[in-house]
Enzyme design. Structure first.
Site, PDB file in Angstrom:
ATOM      1  NE  ARG A  51      32.687  58.335  16.304  1.00 29.76           N
ATOM      2  CZ  ARG A  51      33.633  57.994  15.452  1.00 29.76           C
ATOM      3  NH1 ARG A  51      33.881  58.768  14.441  1.00 29.76           N
ATOM      4  NH2 ARG A  51      34.330  56.881  15.595  1.00 29.76           N
ATOM      5  CE  LYS A 149      53.828  54.644  22.196  1.00 28.65           C
ATOM      6  NZ  LYS A 149      53.363  53.269  22.059  1.00 28.65           N
ATOM      7  CG  HIS A 179      52.340  52.413  29.583  1.00 32.16           C
ATOM      8  ND1 HIS A 179      52.600  52.411  28.249  1.00 32.16           N
ATOM      9  CD2 HIS A 179      52.569  51.151  30.013  1.00 32.16           C
ATOM     10  CE1 HIS A 179      52.957  51.187  27.887  1.00 32.16           C
ATOM     11  NE2 HIS A 179      52.949  50.397  28.934  1.00 32.16           N
ATOM     12  CE  LYS A 183      55.632  49.125  31.845  1.00 36.46           C
ATOM     13  NZ  LYS A 183      54.719  47.984  31.885  1.00 36.46           N
ATOM     14  CD  GLU A 217      55.756  44.265  23.709  1.00 34.38           C
ATOM     15  OE1 GLU A 217      54.656  44.348  24.259  1.00 34.38           O
ATOM     16  OE2 GLU A 217      56.057  44.864  22.668  1.00 34.38           O
ATOM     17  CG  ASP A 236      54.616  50.528  19.369  1.00 32.04           C
ATOM     18  OD1 ASP A 236      53.634  51.252  19.619  1.00 32.04           O
ATOM     19  OD2 ASP A 236      54.741  49.372  19.826  1.00 32.04           O
ATOM     20  CG  HIS A 241      57.419  52.684  26.061  1.00 35.53           C
ATOM     21  ND1 HIS A 241      56.654  53.701  26.551  1.00 35.53           N
ATOM     22  CD2 HIS A 241      56.562  51.888  25.379  1.00 35.53           C
ATOM     23  CE1 HIS A 241      55.388  53.513  26.188  1.00 35.53           C
ATOM     24  NE2 HIS A 241      55.316  52.426  25.469  1.00 35.53           N
ATOM     25  CE  LYS A 332      54.390  45.059  19.276  1.00 38.62           C
ATOM     26  NZ  LYS A 332      54.199  45.263  20.716  1.00 38.62           N
TER      27      LYS A 332
HETATM   28  C1  BG6 Z   1      52.811  50.233  24.054  1.00 37.82           C
HETATM   29  C2  BG6 Z   1      53.103  49.780  22.652  1.00 37.82           C
HETATM   30  O1  BG6 Z   1      53.112  51.598  24.209  1.00 37.82           O
HETATM   31  O2  BG6 Z   1      53.586  49.471  24.960  1.00 37.82           O
HETATM   32  C3  BG6 Z   1      52.823  48.304  22.488  1.00 37.82           C
HETATM   33  O3  BG6 Z   1      52.297  50.520  21.749  1.00 37.82           O
HETATM   34  C4  BG6 Z   1      53.560  47.503  23.544  1.00 37.82           C
HETATM   35  O4  BG6 Z   1      53.169  47.855  21.191  1.00 37.82           O
HETATM   36  C5  BG6 Z   1      53.311  48.074  24.931  1.00 37.82           C
HETATM   37  O5  BG6 Z   1      53.111  46.161  23.472  1.00 37.82           O
HETATM   38  C6  BG6 Z   1      54.179  47.396  25.973  1.00 37.82           C
HETATM   39  O6  BG6 Z   1      53.778  47.809  27.258  1.00 37.82           O
HETATM   40  P1  BG6 Z   1      53.963  46.890  28.529  1.00 37.82           P
HETATM   41  O7  BG6 Z   1      53.453  47.724  29.651  1.00 37.82           O
HETATM   42  O8  BG6 Z   1      53.145  45.658  28.282  1.00 37.82           O
HETATM   43  O9  BG6 Z   1      55.422  46.574  28.623  1.00 37.82           O
END
Ligand code: BG6
Length: 485
Positions: A51, A149, A179, A183, A217, A236, A241, A332
Site C-alpha cells: 500500500r 499461514k 515454514h 527446516k 519456545e 498457531d 507445524h 510459549k
Molecule cells: C510461527 C508461529 O508459525 O512459528 C509462532 O506463528 C511461532 O507463534 C513460530 O513462534 C515458531 O517458529 P520457529 O521457526 O521459531 O520454531
C-alpha cells in the site's frame, strides 16, 4: 566436502506485502542470501508491492536496511548488496481496488521467466489478490502463487480460502507454506527414516512404545497478542507445524520423493488420526516473570481462555500405529527453546542377564532446533568387574560436528522454500486437501473447549508447562523428556 548450490532459472517474484514484517525479516534477507549463493540469475527481478506510496529507489533503501538488520554474515558485502538491489523494483498497489495493477501487469507480462506471486498479506486479501491477478491477465500457466499461514481458522474458512484460490489457479500453481517443512532437520526426518536400513523395520507399534513431539519456545506472545489470542497454540502451532512433524514421522514410505507421493502419504496419516478425548489434552497459559507480563496481561484480556501451551495424547488408527500413542506438546515461555522428536522403543521381552534390573529401552531423539542432531540411547555393560550390570548411554551425533564445514549455515526455511517455488517443486508445501483434513481433525477439539467453557491451567514462565501434562503421561506409566537444548 563443499555443499552444492543447484542453479535455478531466472524468475520474476512479486511480493505482495513487500514492506511487511515477514518480507523485512525473512523473505528479502533470504533472497539476498540466495543471490550471494548464485541462485538469482541476472535477468531475475523482485518486485515489492504494497500500500505504501514509494518509488523503486525508496524501496531499495528499505530493503538495504532490512538486509543490514536481518541478513546475517553476508549483509556486509556492499558490492553484492548493490548488485542485488539493482534487481529490485516496487509498485504501490491497492489489493482491493484498481490502483497499481496496470503498472504491475506491464512490469511482469511478456517476460519469459518463471513468475511467482508471494501473498505475504492477511488471508482476508488472498481471494482479492487471486481475482485481480486473473483480471489483469497474470494467472496463466506461467504463474505460481505462494500463500502463508494461517490458512483459515477452521475447516469452513479454509475451504472458502481454497475455493477462492481455485477459481483462478490450479492446485499445481498454489504453494501453501508451512515454514517447518523448510527446516533442514525436518527434512532430515525423511532422510533418517527412508535413507537407512536400520530404523524402518522397527518403525511400528510392535517395537515402538510411544513417540513424543515437543516444540518448546522461550518467547511469549510479544507484540502479536491480538492475533495470537484469536488463535492459541492449537491453531498457531499444532494444526500446522506439529501436524506436519507428526505426518513425517508416522507416514508410510512414499514410492518416490516427489510431491504427489509424499503428500498422499501425509494425508493418509491425518485421516487416520483418532478424535482426541478431552482428558487427553492439557491446555495452559503462562504467568508473568521478570522479563514479560503474563499471557493474559500480554493479550490485554484478564479473562482470556486462549492457550499458550497445549499437550495431548494422539492415536493413529492404522495398521502400523494402532496402540502406539503419540504425545504432542508445544508452548510459549517454557524452560528452553527446544524442538525434538523422540521415538521410545519397547523394553526387551526377555533379559538374559540375572544381575540386571531391566527397564532398558532404546530411545531415538531427533533434535530439530537448536543443536540439530540425533541421539540413540543404547544399553551396554557398566565398565568394571563384578557381574553384568547394564547401563544406558547415548550415541550422540551433532550434525554440526559430523558435517563440519560442509554443513555450513543451512539456508533458512524461507530461502529453501522460495527456491522450491521457483523450481516448481511442491514436495515441501501443503496441498489443499491436507490443510482441510488437518482442520477437520482440529475443529472438534477447539469447539469442545468453547462448548465446555474450558479454562487453561496457569504455568510458571520458564517451566516445562502445567503439571497436569506430566500427570497425563504418568497415568500411562510414562514421562515427558526434559525440555533442554
Ligand atoms: C510461527 C508461529 O508459525 O512459528 C509462532 O506463528 C511461532 O507463534 C513460530 O513462534 C515458531 O517458529 P520457529 O521457526 O521459531 O520454531
Amino acid at each position: 566436502m563443499v555443499s552444492r548450490v543447484i542453479p535455478v532459472e531466472a524468475f520474476d517474484l512479486v511480493i505482495f506485502g513487500g514492506t511487511g514484517d515477514l518480507a523485512r525479516r525473512k523473505i528479502l534477507p533470504g533472497l539476498f542470501r540466495r543471490f550471494c549463493a548464485g541462485q538469482m540469475p541476472a535477468e531475475s527481478r523482485i518486485v515489492g508491492a504494497a500500500r505504501s506510496q514509494m518509488d523503486g529507489a525508496k524501496y531499495r533503501e528499505f530493503v538495504a536496511e532490512a538486509i543490514a538488520e536481518f541478513g546475517g554474515k553476508v549483509a556486509s558485502d556492499a558490492e553484492k548488496l548493490a548488485a542485488f538491489l539493482q534487481q529490485l523494483d516496487y509498485v504501490p498497489i491497492d489489493a482491493r481496488g484498481v490502483g497499481g495493477w496496470e503498472e504491475l501487469a506491464d512490469k511482469v507480462k511478456g517476460r519469459k521467466f518463471v513468475r511467482a506471486f508471494y501473498f505475504s498479506v492477511a488471508p482476508g486479501l488472498f481471494g482479492d489478490l487471486a481475482e485481480r491477478l486473473h483480471h489483469y491477465g497474470l494467472s496463466d500457466k506461467a504463474s505460481r502463487i505462494v500463500v502463508e499461514k494461517p490458512f483459515g481458522r477452521d475447516l469452513a474458512t479454509a475451504q472458502t480460502l481454497n475455493a477462492s484460490l481455485a477459481e483462478h489457479f490450479n492446485e499445481d500453481q498454489i504453494y501453501r507454506i508451512d515454514h517447518y517443512l523448510g527446516k533442514e532437520t525436518v527434512q532430515n526426518l525423511m532422510a533418517v527414516r527412508f535413507g537407512n536400513m536400520l530404523f524402518e523395520p522397527l518403525w511400528n507399534s510392535q517395537y515402538v512404545d510411544h513417540i513424543q513431539i515437543t516444540v518448546a519456545e522461550t518467547v511469549g506472545v510479544g507484540t502479536r497478542g491480538e492475533y495470537y489470542d484469536k488463535s492459541g497454540a492449537m491453531r498457531d502451532m499444532v494444526q500446522n507445524h506439529l501436524m506436519q512433524l507428526l505426518c513425517l514421522i508416522a507416514m508410510e514410505p512414499p514410492a518416490k520423493f516427489e510431491p504427489g507421493a509424499v503428500r498422499d502419504e501425509k494425508l493418509k496419516v491425518i485421516r487416520a488420526l483418532d478424535p482426541v478425548e478431552p482428558h487427553h489434552i492439557v491446555r495452559g497459559q503462562y504467568l508473568s516473570d521478570d522479563e514479560d507480563p503474563s499471557y493474559r496481561e500480554g493479550v490485554n484480556d484478564p479473562r482470556s481462555k486462549t492457550e499458550s501451551y497445549v499437550a495431548m495424547k494422539v492415536g493413529i488408527s492404522n495398521w502400523r500405529w494402532a496402540g502406539t500413542p503419540f504425545y504432542l506438546r508445544t508452548g510459549k515461555k517454557l524452560a528452553e527453546r527446544a524442538s525434538e522428536i523422540t521415538v521410545v522403543f519397547k523394553e526387551l521381552n526377555h533379559s538374559i542377564f540375572d544381575d540386571d534390573e531391566g527397564g532398558h529401552r532404546n530411545v531415538l531423539s531427533i533434535r530439530l532446533q537448536p543443536n540439530e542432531g540425533i541421539t540413540l540411547g543404547v544399553t551396554i555393560k557398566e565398565p568394571g568387574p563384578g557381574g553384568m550390570r547394564l547401563i544406558d548411554v547415548p550415541l550422540d551425533m551433532s550434525f554440526a560436528e559430523a558435517l563440519g564445514d560442509a554443513g555450513g549455515d543451512p539456508p533458512d526455511a524461507y530461502e529453501r522454500l522460495i527456491m522450491d517455488v521457483i523450481r516448481g517443486n511442491q514436495t515441501l508445501f501443503m496441498r489443499g486437501d491436507e490443510v482441510e483434513a488437518a482442520w477437520e481433525w482440529t475443529d472438534p477439539i477447539i469447539n469442545g473447549w468453547t462448548e465446555r467453557g474450558d479454562v487453561p491451567k496457569s504455568y510458571e514462565s520458564g517451566s516445562d508447562g502445567p503439571g497436569d501434562a506430566a500427570t497425563m503421561l504418568a497415568r500411562d506409566g510414562r514421562s515427558w523428556r526434559a525440555i533442554k537444548t
